[in-house]
Design a protein around this motif. Structure first.
Motif, PDB file in Angstrom:
ATOM      1  N   PRO A  37       0.812  -1.215   0.000  1.00  0.00           N
ATOM      2  CA  PRO A  37       0.000   0.000   0.000  1.00  0.00           C
ATOM      3  C   PRO A  37       0.853   1.276   0.000  1.00  0.00           C
ATOM      4  O   PRO A  37       0.727   2.140   0.858  1.00  0.00           O
ATOM      5  CB  PRO A  37      -0.844  -0.133   1.265  1.00  0.00           C
ATOM      6  N   ARG A  39       1.590   4.636  -2.012  1.00  0.00           N
ATOM      7  CA  ARG A  39       0.870   5.477  -2.974  1.00  0.00           C
ATOM      8  C   ARG A  39       1.684   5.693  -4.241  1.00  0.00           C
ATOM      9  O   ARG A  39       2.909   5.587  -4.235  1.00  0.00           O
ATOM     10  CB  ARG A  39       0.490   6.795  -2.321  1.00  0.00           C
ATOM     11  N   GLU A  51      -7.966  -0.843   6.361  1.00  0.00           N
ATOM     12  CA  GLU A  51      -8.880  -0.614   5.243  1.00  0.00           C
ATOM     13  C   GLU A  51      -8.279   0.345   4.224  1.00  0.00           C
ATOM     14  O   GLU A  51      -8.450   0.179   3.016  1.00  0.00           O
ATOM     15  CB  GLU A  51     -10.227  -0.099   5.743  1.00  0.00           C
ATOM     16  N   VAL A  52      -7.577   1.372   4.674  1.00  0.00           N
ATOM     17  CA  VAL A  52      -6.924   2.318   3.771  1.00  0.00           C
ATOM     18  C   VAL A  52      -5.782   1.623   3.041  1.00  0.00           C
ATOM     19  O   VAL A  52      -5.598   1.803   1.826  1.00  0.00           O
ATOM     20  CB  VAL A  52      -6.428   3.561   4.540  1.00  0.00           C
ATOM     21  N   VAL A  54      -5.563  -1.508   2.255  1.00  0.00           N
ATOM     22  CA  VAL A  54      -6.152  -2.380   1.236  1.00  0.00           C
ATOM     23  C   VAL A  54      -6.516  -1.565   0.000  1.00  0.00           C
ATOM     24  O   VAL A  54      -6.214  -1.959  -1.137  1.00  0.00           O
ATOM     25  CB  VAL A  54      -7.403  -3.112   1.772  1.00  0.00           C
ATOM     26  N   THR A  55      -7.153  -0.436   0.207  1.00  0.00           N
ATOM     27  CA  THR A  55      -7.582   0.409  -0.906  1.00  0.00           C
ATOM     28  C   THR A  55      -6.392   0.878  -1.737  1.00  0.00           C
ATOM     29  O   THR A  55      -6.436   0.838  -2.971  1.00  0.00           O
ATOM     30  CB  THR A  55      -8.386   1.609  -0.372  1.00  0.00           C
ATOM     31  N   LEU A  58      -4.999  -2.148  -3.715  1.00  0.00           N
ATOM     32  CA  LEU A  58      -5.900  -2.488  -4.814  1.00  0.00           C
ATOM     33  C   LEU A  58      -5.895  -1.409  -5.894  1.00  0.00           C
ATOM     34  O   LEU A  58      -5.972  -1.725  -7.089  1.00  0.00           O
ATOM     35  CB  LEU A  58      -7.316  -2.738  -4.297  1.00  0.00           C
ATOM     36  N   ASP A  59      -5.791  -0.141  -5.514  1.00  0.00           N
ATOM     37  CA  ASP A  59      -5.681   0.932  -6.513  1.00  0.00           C
ATOM     38  C   ASP A  59      -4.436   0.727  -7.375  1.00  0.00           C
ATOM     39  O   ASP A  59      -4.475   0.916  -8.593  1.00  0.00           O
ATOM     40  CB  ASP A  59      -5.630   2.304  -5.839  1.00  0.00           C
ATOM     41  N   ILE A  94     -13.765  -5.135   1.013  1.00  0.00           N
ATOM     42  CA  ILE A  94     -13.214  -4.132   0.105  1.00  0.00           C
ATOM     43  C   ILE A  94     -12.901  -4.760  -1.252  1.00  0.00           C
ATOM     44  O   ILE A  94     -13.212  -4.196  -2.307  1.00  0.00           O
ATOM     45  CB  ILE A  94     -11.967  -3.479   0.731  1.00  0.00           C
ATOM     46  N   TYR A  95     -12.315  -5.938  -1.244  1.00  0.00           N
ATOM     47  CA  TYR A  95     -11.988  -6.675  -2.465  1.00  0.00           C
ATOM     48  C   TYR A  95     -13.251  -6.903  -3.300  1.00  0.00           C
ATOM     49  O   TYR A  95     -13.244  -6.727  -4.516  1.00  0.00           O
ATOM     50  CB  TYR A  95     -11.347  -7.994  -2.043  1.00  0.00           C
ATOM     51  N   ARG A  97     -15.891  -5.054  -3.398  1.00  0.00           N
ATOM     52  CA  ARG A  97     -16.281  -3.779  -4.026  1.00  0.00           C
ATOM     53  C   ARG A  97     -15.492  -3.550  -5.318  1.00  0.00           C
ATOM     54  O   ARG A  97     -16.039  -3.020  -6.283  1.00  0.00           O
ATOM     55  CB  ARG A  97     -16.061  -2.606  -3.077  1.00  0.00           C
ATOM     56  N   TYR A  98     -14.245  -3.920  -5.348  1.00  0.00           N
ATOM     57  CA  TYR A  98     -13.412  -3.724  -6.534  1.00  0.00           C
ATOM     58  C   TYR A  98     -13.731  -4.726  -7.640  1.00  0.00           C
ATOM     59  O   TYR A  98     -13.674  -4.383  -8.814  1.00  0.00           O
ATOM     60  CB  TYR A  98     -11.926  -3.831  -6.175  1.00  0.00           C
TER      61      TYR A  98
END
Length: 129
Positions: A37, A39, A51-52, A54-55, A58-59, A94-95, A97-98
């Motif tokens: 994770p 950026r 959770e952040v 993971v996002t 995944l991004d 979260i996964y 949702r993607y």
């Protein structure tokens, strides 16, 4: 070796921190390196909530898929390393949702620690090329 290897690189995902590519494409398959994770601008925020993290991971994965001309529905296999299996339910929400209804093969591997102290790393294999 038959065919050429295409090295995938996008500024929309974290740059490799070592001697590897974000992904390589070969004979229609896309091999995505483990995504921490971090950026896209290289900013490390190790203390962010799971959770952040993971996002962000995944991004990165989605940006690399896009740079290679692939979609989430092209994912065939996803391997997820999680520091603390108690995070699995949050990851799964979260996964989902993607990926929506798409359900590639997947392994969730609990590990004692990940590089830099992050809580998740995601690698993937995609077709569709």
């Amino acid at each position: 070796m038959a065919g050429e290897i295409d090295f995938i690189q996008t500024l929309d995902a974290a740059a490799p921190g070592g001697h590897y590519s974000q992904a390589v494409a070969y004979q229609g398959m896309l091999y995505v390196s483990g995504q921490l994770p971090i950026r896209a601008d290289g900013c490390h925020r190790i203390g962010e909530p799971f959770e952040v993290q993971v996002t962000v991971a995944l991004d990165n994965l989605m940006a690399i898929l896009g740079a290679a001309g692939r979609r989430p529905s092209d994912l065939l296999k996803v391997t997820v390393y999680i520091a603390g299996i108690e995070h699995w339910p949050a990851f799964d929400r979260i996964y989902t949702r993607y990926l929506g209804d798409h359900r590639p093969a997947r392994a969730v591997v609990p590990v004692p620690a990940l590089h830099h102290g992050y809580l998740i790393e995601i690698e993937a294999l995609a077709g569709g090329g």
